[in-house]
Design an enzyme around this catalytic site. Structure first.
Site, PDB file in Angstrom:
ATOM      1  N   THR A   1      25.408  35.752  58.115  1.00 47.73           N
ATOM      2  CA  THR A   1      26.374  35.493  57.133  1.00 47.73           C
ATOM      3  C   THR A   1      27.802  36.243  57.567  1.00 47.73           C
ATOM      4  OG1 THR A   1      25.798  37.744  56.240  1.00 47.73           O
ATOM      5  CG2 THR A   1      24.583  36.036  55.303  1.00 47.73           C
TER       6      THR A   1
ATOM      7  N   TRP B   1      34.871  40.102  30.977  1.00 43.27           N
ATOM      8  CA  TRP B   1      35.131  39.571  32.276  1.00 43.27           C
ATOM      9  C   TRP B   1      36.002  38.386  32.259  1.00 43.27           C
ATOM     10  CZ3 TRP B   1      29.460  38.948  34.709  1.00 43.27           C
ATOM     11  CH2 TRP B   1      28.944  40.306  34.838  1.00 43.27           C
TER      12      TRP B   1
ATOM     13  N   GLU C   1      22.165  32.158  53.003  1.00 45.79           N
ATOM     14  CA  GLU C   1      20.714  32.480  52.989  1.00 45.79           C
ATOM     15  C   GLU C   1      19.869  31.030  51.931  1.00 45.79           C
ATOM     16  OE1 GLU C   1      23.404  34.152  52.305  1.00 45.79           O
ATOM     17  OE2 GLU C   1      23.022  36.353  52.400  1.00 45.79           O
TER      18      GLU C   1
ATOM     19  N   LYS D   1      37.386  42.774  35.504  1.00 47.52           N
ATOM     20  CA  LYS D   1      36.909  43.543  34.180  1.00 47.52           C
ATOM     21  C   LYS D   1      37.969  44.130  33.601  1.00 47.52           C
ATOM     22  CE  LYS D   1      32.440  44.355  36.369  1.00 47.52           C
ATOM     23  NZ  LYS D   1      32.599  44.905  37.650  1.00 47.52           N
TER      24      LYS D   1
END
Ligand code: ADP
Length: 532
Positions: A176, A433, A319, A428
């Site tokens: 990754t 959010w 992944e 935030k």
């Protein structure tokens, strides 16, 4: 005796055997960095892979050893993949755009023994050589004096039987890009790769077939070019590779080779769109476009849909081999208005068979699939990671096999999934959010805006407020006010950025995504006028 079925291990080389036997003459076309186009076919790839497997054995490479590549997309690279996997090796694709310390880390961590590389990366290889401790053989893909790829296989015949073994054996290693900490290795297995390929060719996924001509714009070092080099032989598709990403070169190549299917990240499609708009070019035979890796802006989806193309908006990660979800028209598609169709495709699609998703809150309680709740997205399935390569810290999944993706998402009652943010990128504000992705994509829909990034900066009252960093299109006449006005038609008022700042360019990760960590760092002490 009870009857039964045969034991036929799901080994990757069976994909190539199939293509060689059933679709042998189907072409593999490569446009190399030097500008030359070369043609081979599935018979040629299989023959050269066998010659390479023999050559690797001659070099002393053994089953399980890691063989690395540092290269763009082309047929020799494909041969290196299959030759390595065919002799039992583990193919490690290195992303040349990683930072130097990451490049050093991953090759040493993987304990690569061989490196195949493009001439274009020779200076990088020279720089890294003193730091790479385990690489014994450096082999250039391009014609080189006496030590290149062609010389390596020249003396070998194609008389070779692939190394057999269990379908759960490893075949490929991808790291990754690791925006924080060291990159982590994800080890793909034969079985996981074959299952992923079977899923990927299906109609509601990439819709690949023997009639298709596929151009993976996504590099082979980015999550295995999203599995296309494995899916292509499964259906006997023609493959077209380009080492050159210039939009004109790509458009010309698509036309010349009659490309029907292509896949890439939004940044490359953005360049392509701008080129097509500026020149009045069309997209020739292109019919199915897959966009993934970051959220596809609505304006981009509209661009392709207006031209009659099918857009598959895909979400996934290294992944996950990498496909987790992808969009395709549902049964009642024709009852949707144009805007409803856009809304639908702008979400990240649905899971194929083989992937299970759920969202959970911060305490791990499972949230409803009601189109309202948003939570941490978790996934499980046979091509999803269980444990990182040589990672002592234990499994990457919980006791029930759920892998936490690090993304925040909403699951809709119609089965579609909508990414709202990466958990670490959400802004935030006052305990609520704000989705940076939605803000960015709304901004890119504003005429004159080429690219945008939303980041949260400190605010004494609201904790964080969004600012929007905008790259203008060349010579565009756009102001913060026109952008704000446009955003006002797309998002809630309290989401509107406190400030809009024009910048020359935005930083990207090695896989073409906005590098939010760098932006957060750069703007961490930014003083908002509204905070005064
Ligand atoms: P890296 O983390 O190394 O950049 P990946 O390419 O594996 O590598 O990135 C996976 C992440 O990319 C996902 O977890 C998600 O945050 C983001 N992503 C991928 N596809 C999409 C998409 N269609 N929409 C929004 N985010 C996406």
């Amino acid at each position: 005796m009870l009857g039964g079925m045969q034991d036929w291990p799901l080994r990757i080389m069976r994909l190539l055997d199939h293509a060689e036997r059933e679709h042998g003459p189907r072409e593999i076309v490569s446009l190399y960095a030097a500008g030359n186009t070369e043609r081979t076919n599935w018979i040629g790839v299989a023959r050269d892979a066998r010659r390479l497997a023999k050559a690797l054995e001659r070099l002393g490479i053994k089953k399980g050893d890691r063989v690395a590549t540092l290269a763009m997309n082309h047929a020799r690279h494909l041969v290196a993949w299959y030759g390595t996997i065919g002799m039992g090796g583990v193919l490690h694709t290195i992303n040349p755009r990683l930072f130097a310390d990451q490049l050093i880390y991953i090759a040493n961590h993987a304990e690569d023994r061989v490196l195949f590389y493009d001439q274009a990366f020779a200076p990088l290889v020279e720089k890294m050589k003193p730091h790479w401790k385990t690489i014994e053989h450096y082999i250039c893909f391009d014609p080189a004096e006496g030590s290149g790829f062609e010389d390596l296989i020249a003396g070998e015949d194609g008389d070779y039987a692939w190394v057999e073994g269990d379908e759960r054996e490893p075949a490929m290693l991808c790291y990754t890009s690791g925006t924080t900490g060291h990159p982590k290795g994800v080890l793909y297995e034969h079985r996981s790769t074959v299952l992923h390929a079977l899923m990927e060719v299906s109609t509601d996924c990439l819709e690949l077939s023997a009639r298709a001509v596929g151009l993976p714009i996504v590099p082979m070092f980015h999550a295995a070019a999203w599995g296309m080099p494995f899916a292509a032989p499964l259906v006997g598709m023609k493959l077209v590779f380009s080492a050159d990403y210039t939009p004109k070169v790509m458009c010309d190549l698509m036309r010349a080779e009659k490309v029907t299917h292509s896949a890439g990240v939004p940044t490359v499609w953005l360049a392509m769109m701008q080129y097509v708009e500026a020149t009045g070019e069309d997209l020739a035979d292109l019919r199915v476009v897959t966009i993934g890796g970051s959220a596809a802006p609505r304006s981009m989806i509209r661009f392709f849909m207006e031209r009659g193309l099918r857009v598959g908006h895909a979400w996934g990660m290294t992944e996950m081999s990498p496909i987790g979800t992808i969009g395709a028209p549902p049964a009642d598609w024709h009852e949707f208005s144009d805007e409803e169709q856009l809304d639908y495709i702008a979400r990240q699609g649905r899971v194929p068979f083989g992937v299970e998703l759920r969202i959970v809150d911060d305490e791990g309680a499972v949230l409803p699939r009601d189109g309202k709740a948003s939570g941490r997205l978790q996934a499980r399935g046979p091509w999803i990671i269980e444990r990182y390569f040589q990672d002592e810290s234990g499994p990457a999944v919980d006791a029930e096999g759920w892998f936490d993706t690090g993304d925040v998402a909403i699951l809709h009652p119609d089965g579609t999934m909508q990414i709202t943010d990466r958990a670490k990128d959400v802004i935030k504000s006052g305990g609520e959010w704000i989705s940076s992705i939605e803000l960015e994509n709304a901004a890119v829909g504003c005429p004159g805006v080429a690219e945008a990034a939303a980041v949260g900066v400190y605010h004494p009252k609201w904790d964080e407020r969004p600012i929007l960093l905008v790259v203008k299109k060349a010579e565009a006449d756009v102001t913060p006010d026109t952008i704000r006005e446009h955003l006002g038609t797309c998002v809630a008022k309290w989401w509107l950025p406190d400030e809009i700042v024009f910048v020359e360019s935005l930083p990207h990760t090695a896989t073409g995504k906005l590098l939010k960590t760098a932006l957060r760092e750069q703007y961490k002490d930014y003083k908002l006028a509204t905070a005064a």
